[in-house]
Design a protein around this motif. Structure first.
Motif, short mmCIF file in Angstrom:
data_model
loop_
_atom_site.label_atom_id
_atom_site.label_comp_id
_atom_site.label_asym_id
_atom_site.label_seq_id
_atom_site.Cartn_x
_atom_site.Cartn_y
_atom_site.Cartn_z
N VAL A 34 -25.34 1.21 -64.06
CA VAL A 34 -26.50 2.36 -64.15
C VAL A 34 -25.93 3.82 -63.95
O VAL A 34 -25.98 4.58 -64.44
CB VAL A 34 -27.54 2.00 -63.13
CG1 VAL A 34 -28.44 3.41 -62.72
CG2 VAL A 34 -28.32 0.79 -63.39
N ILE A 35 -24.83 3.73 -62.93
CA ILE A 35 -24.20 5.00 -62.54
C ILE A 35 -23.36 5.27 -63.73
O ILE A 35 -23.46 6.66 -64.22
CB ILE A 35 -23.39 4.85 -61.37
CG1 ILE A 35 -24.09 4.52 -60.17
CG2 ILE A 35 -22.18 6.12 -61.56
CD1 ILE A 35 -23.21 4.18 -58.84
N GLU A 36 -22.76 4.49 -64.75
CA GLU A 36 -22.05 4.82 -65.76
C GLU A 36 -23.03 5.04 -66.99
O GLU A 36 -22.72 6.20 -67.53
CB GLU A 36 -21.38 3.80 -66.00
CG GLU A 36 -20.06 4.10 -67.56
CD GLU A 36 -19.23 2.92 -67.68
OE1 GLU A 36 -18.40 3.10 -68.41
OE2 GLU A 36 -19.39 1.83 -67.27
N GLU A 37 -23.95 4.34 -67.27
CA GLU A 37 -24.54 4.56 -68.42
C GLU A 37 -25.88 5.56 -68.22
O GLU A 37 -26.23 6.59 -69.14
CB GLU A 37 -25.49 3.23 -68.84
CG GLU A 37 -24.24 1.99 -69.24
CD GLU A 37 -23.60 2.65 -70.37
OE1 GLU A 37 -24.11 3.36 -71.29
OE2 GLU A 37 -22.59 2.24 -70.58
N GLN A 38 -26.60 5.55 -66.88
CA GLN A 38 -27.70 6.65 -67.05
C GLN A 38 -27.63 7.82 -66.27
O GLN A 38 -28.16 8.44 -66.26
CB GLN A 38 -28.77 5.71 -66.13
CG GLN A 38 -29.07 4.42 -67.13
CD GLN A 38 -30.16 3.58 -66.58
OE1 GLN A 38 -30.01 2.60 -66.09
NE2 GLN A 38 -31.58 4.17 -66.28
#
Length: 326
Positions: free
Chosen positions: A116-120
């Protein structure tokens, strides 16, 4: 998730960015903020956002007109890939001071947070910059009502210091307290019998996600065999149990990643400093619970073998376990 507590909090504040909230009908309305996409269904994630928006305006001093929800980004040719960020708090220059992805409590506890941290967060922050705006803090957010009141549960990453996920993941430095009035994000430590105490309510989904997260990182990348990882985790859990047992009410736990004040700023401790403190806990548990009393033997005992289990992996494991009561 205690929806009633959230409604009571929202209703008790003077500036009404959520003027209508009907829990029975699962409906709400926003006012005063910038709504790039209108939201009216009061599902669990939306209630978390409603609480956050109320707090940003009433407690943390941000003007409602500087807050956006559901800002949309498009990519690809033609522009067919659409993504949205849940909340942006803009500064006087129109830059994104807080760039926030909101999850409901259950989802926050069970998601792959790295993904989530990477993608969003990191990837959408890159899209925000292509629109001509800087981004200061990336925030993965939910609420926490374990203590009987609503508090924030979040990971805050300085995007100016870490411009990419690959850069951040090598250190995993983050804070957990949303700054007021465009101030500096800080990390509130875990303290026994305080509002920031250890979590005691676990679900099977939470534990399964913890197992998956630890497996993916600690076993990932090669160089560490199964026995070494298992032994290291066992030693870390022993150190954490020792920490919990020896602390009195009001004491700050040692089994956590720390920050320190320095020249009016905050500085993250080094991996070596973290290792030394956890190692002292481990030696104390060997002495007090496993009855290893030979001082020479204790001096030769280490919570991990740093030649086989890196300090970066140590920090990741500590961060994953620090908020949980063993």
């Amino acid at each position: 998730m205690n929806n009633t507590l959230i409604k009571q909090y929202i209703d008790s504040h003077q500036i009404k960015v959520v003027p209508k909230l009907d829990l029975a009908a699962e409906k709400l309305e926003y006012d005063k903020i910038v709504q790039c996409q209108k939201r009216t269904e009061a599902k669990p994630e939306e209630l978390c956002r409603a609480f956050l928006l109320t707090k940003l305006v009433n407690e943390l001093g941000y003007a409602p007109e500087k807050i956006e929800i559901e800002h949309e980004y498009t990519a690809g040719r033609p522009h067919t890939i659409t993504s949205r960020i849940d909340v942006i708090v803009r500064d006087a220059n129109g830059d994104a001071f807080l760039f926030i992805e909101v999850k409901n409590q259950e989802e926050y506890a069970t998601i792959d947070k790295d993904s989530v941290i990477e993608e969003q967060l990191f990837k959408l922050a890159g899209m925000e910059r292509t629109e001509g705006h800087d981004v200061k803090y990336l925030v993965l957010y939910t609420t926490n009502d374990a203590t009987g009141s609503i508090t924030d549960e979040c990971i805050i990453i300085d995007n100016k210091k870490h411009s990419s996920f690959a850069d951040w993941v090598t250190s995993r430095d983050y804070t957990n307290t949303i700054p007021a009035r465009y101030g500096k994000a800080q990390k509130t430590p875990y303290v026994k019998s305080s509002a920031k105490d250890l979590e005691t309510d676990f679900t099977n989904e939470m534990l399964n996600q913890l197992q998956s997260d630890l497996h993916n990182v600690l076993w990932g990348g090669g160089g560490t065999d199964d026995n070494e990882v298992f032994a290291s985790l066992t030693n870390l859990i022993l150190a954490k149990i020792q920490d919990e047992d020896e602390k009195e009410d009001g004491d700050t736990y040692d089994f956590q990643s720390m920050t320190f004040a320095k020249d009016g700023d905050e500085e993250f401790e080094t991996n070596e400093q973290l290792f030394e403190r956890i190692n002292e806990l481990y030696r104390r548990v060997l002495k007090s619970k496993l009855y290893i009393l030979d001082e020479n033997e204790l001096k030769k005992s280490y919570v991990i073998d740093t030649k086989k289990f890196s300090l970066t992996k140590l920090k990741y494991a500590v961060q994953k376990l620090e908020g949980l009561l063993c």
